[in-house]
Scaffold this active site. Sequence first.
Site, PDB file in Angstrom:
ATOM      1  N   GLU A  77      21.494 -44.130  70.932  1.00  0.00           N
ATOM      2  CA  GLU A  77      22.027 -43.157  69.972  1.00  0.00           C
ATOM      3  C   GLU A  77      23.422 -43.562  69.494  1.00  0.00           C
ATOM      4  O   GLU A  77      23.761 -43.388  68.317  1.00  0.00           O
ATOM      5  CB  GLU A  77      22.073 -41.760  70.594  1.00  0.00           C
ATOM      6  CG  GLU A  77      20.716 -41.194  70.973  1.00  0.00           C
ATOM      7  CD  GLU A  77      19.863 -40.805  69.770  1.00  0.00           C
ATOM      8  OE1 GLU A  77      20.327 -40.938  68.622  1.00  0.00           O
ATOM      9  OE2 GLU A  77      18.711 -40.371  69.989  1.00  0.00           O
ATOM     10  N   ARG A  81      24.292 -44.418  65.598  1.00  0.00           N
ATOM     11  CA  ARG A  81      25.143 -43.409  64.967  1.00  0.00           C
ATOM     12  C   ARG A  81      26.603 -43.846  64.884  1.00  0.00           C
ATOM     13  O   ARG A  81      27.214 -43.791  63.809  1.00  0.00           O
ATOM     14  CB  ARG A  81      25.040 -42.078  65.723  1.00  0.00           C
ATOM     15  CG  ARG A  81      23.628 -41.511  65.789  1.00  0.00           C
ATOM     16  CD  ARG A  81      23.607 -40.117  66.390  1.00  0.00           C
ATOM     17  NE  ARG A  81      22.260 -39.712  66.783  1.00  0.00           N
ATOM     18  CZ  ARG A  81      21.818 -38.461  66.779  1.00  0.00           C
ATOM     19  NH1 ARG A  81      22.616 -37.472  66.405  1.00  0.00           N
ATOM     20  NH2 ARG A  81      20.597 -38.170  67.169  1.00  0.00           N
ATOM     21  N   ASP A 206       9.197 -45.544  67.217  1.00  0.00           N
ATOM     22  CA  ASP A 206       9.276 -45.613  65.755  1.00  0.00           C
ATOM     23  C   ASP A 206      10.173 -46.721  65.213  1.00  0.00           C
ATOM     24  O   ASP A 206       9.738 -47.619  64.468  1.00  0.00           O
ATOM     25  CB  ASP A 206       9.701 -44.261  65.171  1.00  0.00           C
ATOM     26  CG  ASP A 206      10.887 -43.625  65.908  1.00  0.00           C
ATOM     27  OD1 ASP A 206      11.431 -44.241  66.836  1.00  0.00           O
ATOM     28  OD2 ASP A 206      11.266 -42.501  65.517  1.00  0.00           O
ATOM     29  N   GLU A 337      12.940 -37.752  57.845  1.00  0.00           N
ATOM     30  CA  GLU A 337      11.975 -38.842  57.689  1.00  0.00           C
ATOM     31  C   GLU A 337      11.119 -38.738  56.425  1.00  0.00           C
ATOM     32  O   GLU A 337      10.865 -39.750  55.753  1.00  0.00           O
ATOM     33  CB  GLU A 337      11.077 -38.935  58.922  1.00  0.00           C
ATOM     34  CG  GLU A 337      11.780 -39.445  60.163  1.00  0.00           C
ATOM     35  CD  GLU A 337      12.614 -38.383  60.872  1.00  0.00           C
ATOM     36  OE1 GLU A 337      13.479 -38.738  61.698  1.00  0.00           O
ATOM     37  OE2 GLU A 337      12.399 -37.176  60.579  1.00  0.00           O
ATOM     38  N   THR A 425      18.382 -47.316  61.072  1.00  0.00           N
ATOM     39  CA  THR A 425      17.490 -46.172  61.272  1.00  0.00           C
ATOM     40  C   THR A 425      18.206 -44.832  61.155  1.00  0.00           C
ATOM     41  O   THR A 425      17.566 -43.787  61.150  1.00  0.00           O
ATOM     42  CB  THR A 425      16.761 -46.287  62.618  1.00  0.00           C
ATOM     43  OG1 THR A 425      15.633 -45.408  62.636  1.00  0.00           O
ATOM     44  CG2 THR A 425      17.698 -45.972  63.782  1.00  0.00           C
TER      45      THR A 425
END
Length: 434
Positions: A77, A81, A206, A337, A425
């Site tokens: 994460e 981020r 994913d 998404e 992503t």
Amino acid sequence: MQHAWSGYRTYAFGKDELQPLTQSSNLRWGNWSISLLDALDTLKLMDMDKEYQEAKQFVRHIDFTKSLDYYDVRVFEMIIRALGGLLGAYELDPDPLLLAKAEEVGQSLARAFDTPTGLPYASIDLGAKTIRGPYRICLAEAGTMQLEYKKLAKLTNNRKYWKMAERVSDVLEAGKRNHQGLYPMDISVLTGQYFESDYSVGAAADSFYEYLLKQYVLEKDPKYRKRYETAVDFIHERLVGQTSSGLTFIGRMSKDGRLIREQEHLACFYPGLLALGAQVLDRPQDLVTAEKLAETCFITYNMTETKLGPERVYFMDNGSNRWGIEFSDSRYILRPETLESLFILYRVTGNRKYQEWSWQIFEAIEKYARVETGGYAAILDVRKTGGDNYEDSMESFFLAETLKYLYLIFAPVDMLPLDKYVFNTEAHPLRVHK
């Protein structure tokens, strides 16, 4: 974005997330000001210059070498981020401060890769003298760091970051698998061998598949093209299904090869990935599948009372509605998404229906998720239009992804063109390497 940022700035500036219902904040990501970092390039892109400059100057005071006491930083994460957010901002505004802080993040998190295989621990305590972590990591957590570290290597001229990222990719590819093109969802940090599991392009898997294509886009290394195409062909064969009502969906495959007909909102990134791959790799058959899958994702929005999409749905041949769609998790947590896929499909096809669908989603967010005192809140049940139907949460990806994709789908097509930028992503734009 102005309303979302106003709420964050007023009640949570410098903290990790806004809690809009209680006009408060939280430190759930270890006090790295994660919403601020995730929002930087969105603020810059939208010409919110005053807000951007204030946020950028705050970055100067964040110490990325530490976190909260006894707090385990979630490595994946923070890569997508924090590191991604700083790199994306630097690509739009080459201020040395941003690159220096990006490298500070990269160096701190690089400690997680000091393992027997080079695969990272999923989480680490930055305050500990000896870094240890869980020996098991999911596919997405291990396979979603290459864009960020390869970009950091390029910008700092430090090959150690590139080698670290490449080693992870090689270990993931070398692990024993039962299906060529599909990867189990968990792997051992200690041995580099996979655990037996279902197969999915949703949670825990994913963005690994996303980065197969995007590493090729970033660097044009042909091995990633081959891995991506092999994966896409197998996914089309075993994970894509059709309902008796004519909908195309993407589910999961069980260990014994059965198609599980549940689709996650997270998997609605996949139509956009297929569309990007169709354009970059000249695979027109993938665009056909992408458009069908995107329509299904949009229908899960359009069929609800709020016109917002649920977290998970299940496809039945004899369901309670004409689509055969049943809800297994009816929350909408401000996820991006579906909008991500609509943005890419619009850029690839020029079909204005994708703008129209996006506008409908925007209007639904404004109507049902907006909190008047500032910010937006997650919805507990997309089938309900009234009552106490909110969760006190505005995740940072709403600022980084959802609002950015909504903005870009109506922006001129030469803004962040897909042949010159690749999005990580978390929707942070990185220039393609020459």
